[in-house]
Scaffold this motif. Structure first.
Motif, mmCIF file in Angstrom:
data_model
loop_
_atom_site.group_PDB
_atom_site.id
_atom_site.type_symbol
_atom_site.label_atom_id
_atom_site.label_comp_id
_atom_site.label_asym_id
_atom_site.label_seq_id
_atom_site.Cartn_x
_atom_site.Cartn_y
_atom_site.Cartn_z
ATOM 1 N N GLU A 1 -6.479 0.108 -3.292
ATOM 2 C CA GLU A 1 -6.227 1.367 -2.609
ATOM 3 C C GLU A 1 -7.126 2.495 -3.101
ATOM 4 O OE1 GLU A 1 -1.858 2.140 -1.832
ATOM 5 O OE2 GLU A 1 -1.742 0.681 -3.464
ATOM 6 N N ASP A 2 -7.341 2.571 -4.398
ATOM 7 C CA ASP A 2 -8.163 3.625 -4.986
ATOM 8 C C ASP A 2 -9.043 3.029 -6.083
ATOM 9 O OD1 ASP A 2 -9.286 5.987 -5.760
ATOM 10 O OD2 ASP A 2 -7.394 7.058 -6.063
ATOM 11 N N ARG B 1 -4.920 3.405 5.133
ATOM 12 C CA ARG B 1 -6.225 3.285 4.481
ATOM 13 C C ARG B 1 -6.953 2.009 4.879
ATOM 14 N NH1 ARG B 1 -5.340 4.917 -1.886
ATOM 15 N NH2 ARG B 1 -4.571 7.040 -1.589
ATOM 16 N N SER C 1 -1.101 6.078 -4.394
ATOM 17 C CA SER C 1 -1.219 4.612 -4.409
ATOM 18 C C SER C 1 0.127 3.924 -4.522
ATOM 19 C CB SER C 1 -2.119 4.170 -5.572
ATOM 20 O OG SER C 1 -3.457 4.502 -5.332
ATOM 21 N N ASP D 1 -0.335 3.943 1.303
ATOM 22 C CA ASP D 1 -0.669 4.426 2.640
ATOM 23 C C ASP D 1 -1.391 3.310 3.380
ATOM 24 O OD1 ASP D 1 -1.433 5.683 4.936
ATOM 25 O OD2 ASP D 1 -2.822 7.102 3.987
ATOM 26 N N TYR E 1 0.831 -1.200 0.000
ATOM 27 C CA TYR E 1 0.000 0.000 0.000
ATOM 28 C C TYR E 1 0.868 1.253 0.000
ATOM 29 C CZ TYR E 1 -4.733 -1.837 0.733
ATOM 30 O OH TYR E 1 -5.960 -2.435 0.569
#
Length: 327
Positions: A300-301, A203, A293, A200, A198
Motif C-alpha cells: 500500500e505504501d 489504491r 494503510s 484504501d 487494504y
C-alpha cells in the motif's frame, strides 16, 4: 459477516500465485531444493555489487509477489530476495506436511544456511512476521536487522474480522468453505480480499485488480489449495496458544537484532493496539505507524516502508562501525 462477504477471502492476502507466478520486469525466480522442501525464490539483482542482503517472508495465503514493489524501490540499496513458503506461490507443499510457524521458520533457516547469505536483513508480513520473529530468536547469527509489517503475534482479543482465520483451522471447515463458495467468481473474491487487506482498496489500479483476479483463479485450481490454507491457519492458532519459552512474545523478548515495527491504522487483521506491546517487547525497536494503510503496508505504501527500512539499515551500519575496534 454480511451475505456479500466471502469467508475464505478473509484469509487470502492480496496477491495469490499465478500460472506460474507472474515475474515483474527486472525480477528472477529460481527453484531451490533443500532437505524435505523445495522453495521458489524471487529476486531482483542489485544495481551495484556488495549491497546488504535482504530476505522477505510473506503472510498466510500470500506469495513472494507481495514484495515486488518494495524490492524494486530497494534495488539501489540492497540485494533483495523473497521466498514462497512451502505450499504457497510456486513452492510445492513440504514433504512432512508441517505448516506450523516452527515448520516454516525451519524452512527459512534451511534456506539461509544453504545460501550462505546471512546475516540478512529479515523482513516479514503477518504470518511471515511471526516466522521472522522465531528465526531471529533461535538463530540470531542469521539476522542483522528485523522488519515486521503487521506481524501476527498473539492477541488476547483478536479483531472480529480476523475470526474467520481461526475458524478455518477447525476440522472440516475448509472443505465446507470450498463447497459453499464454489460458484463465487474470482472478481468477487478479489474485491473482498482488497477490502479486508487494504486500508484504501481504491489504491489498486484496474490493471492490478485484473492481475490479482487472474492469479486468484489460478490459486483455486491448485489441488492442495484448501488443505494448505487450513493447515497453515491451524499453525497460526497453535502458535497463539503456545506458552513458556516457545511463546512468540517470549521469543520476541529474546530478539537481539534492531527491529523496525510497521503497523497500519486501518489494519483489520492485526490491531494497531498491538504496536505498543510490540514496542515494549522487542528490546531494540522503532515504530512506523501509517495512518492510511491496512494489513499490507509494503504494497500500500512501499515508499514509506522503504524509507524506514533504509534508515534502519543505515543506523545499524553506523552503530557497527562505531563498535568496531579501531586500528
Amino acid at each position: 459477516m454480511s451475505s456479500t462477504e466471502s469467508p475464505d477471502a478473509r484469509i487470502v492476502p492480496v496477491v495469490p500465485p499465478g500460472r506460474p507466478s507472474r515475474v515483474s520486469e527486472g525480477e528472477e525466480v529460481r527453484t531451490v531444493a533443500l532437505p524435505g522442501v523445495t522453495l521458489a525464490v524471487r529476486s531482483r539483482p542489485p544495481r551495484t555489487p556488495g549491497l546488504p542482503p535482504v530476505l522477505c517472508v510473506h503472510g498466510l495465503g500470500g506469495s513472494s509477489q507481495n514484495w515486488s514493489a518494495l524490492m524494486e524501490l530497494l534495488a539501489g540499496d540492497a540485494a533483495c530476495e523473497a521466498l514462497d513458503l512451502p505450499g504457497f506461490g510456486d513452492s510445492p507443499p513440504p514433504d512432512d506436511g508441517d505448516y506450523s510457524v516452527t515448520g516454516f521458520a525451519r524452512s527459512v533457516i534451511r534456506y539461509l544456511d544453504a545460501s550462505d547469505r546471512g546475516p540478512v536483513h529479515l523482513v516479514g508480513n503477518s504470518l511471515g512476521g511471526a516466522i521472522a520473529t522465531r528465526v531471529a530468536a533461535v538463530r540470531p547469527d542469521l539476522v542483522r536487522t528485523l522488519t515486521l509489517i503487521s506481524p501476527a503475534l498473539p492477541e488476547l482479543r483478536p479483531q472480529r474480522t480476523a475470526v474467520p482465520t481461526a475458524l478455518l483451522a477447525l476440522p472440516g471447515v475448509a472443505p465446507l468453505f470450498a463447497r459453499l463458495t464454489k460458484d463465487w467468481s474470482p472478481e468477487r473474491r478479489t474485491r473482498d480480499v482488497l477490502a479486508l487487506c487494504y486500508g484504501d482498496p481504491g489504491r489498486v489500479t484496474s490493471e492490478g485488480f485484473a492481475l490479482a483476479v487472474a492469479e486468484y483463479e489460478r490459486r483455486l485450481e491448485l489441488p492442495y489449495f484448501w488443505d494448505v490454507m487450513a493447515r497453515s491457519a491451524r499453525g497460526v492458532v497453535d502458535a497463539y496458544t503456545l506458552g513458556g519459552q516457545h511463546s512468540l512474545w517470549r521469543q520476541a523478548e529474546r530478539v537481539l537484532a534492531p527491529t523496525l515495527l510497521v503497523y497500519g491504522m486501518r489494519d483489520q487483521l492485526v490491531s494497531i493496539r498491538m504496536a505498543r506491546r510490540a514496542g515494549r517487547t522487542f528490546r531494540d525497536s522503532r515504530l512506523l505507524t501509517l495512518v492510511e494503510s491496512g494489513h499490507v503496508a509494503m504494497m500500500e505504501d512501499p515508499d514509506a516502508v522503504a524509507r524506514a527500512f533504509r534508515d534502519l539499515v543505515a543506523d545499524t551500519a553506523t552503530a557497527d562501525r562505531s563498535a568496531s575496534p579501531r586500528g
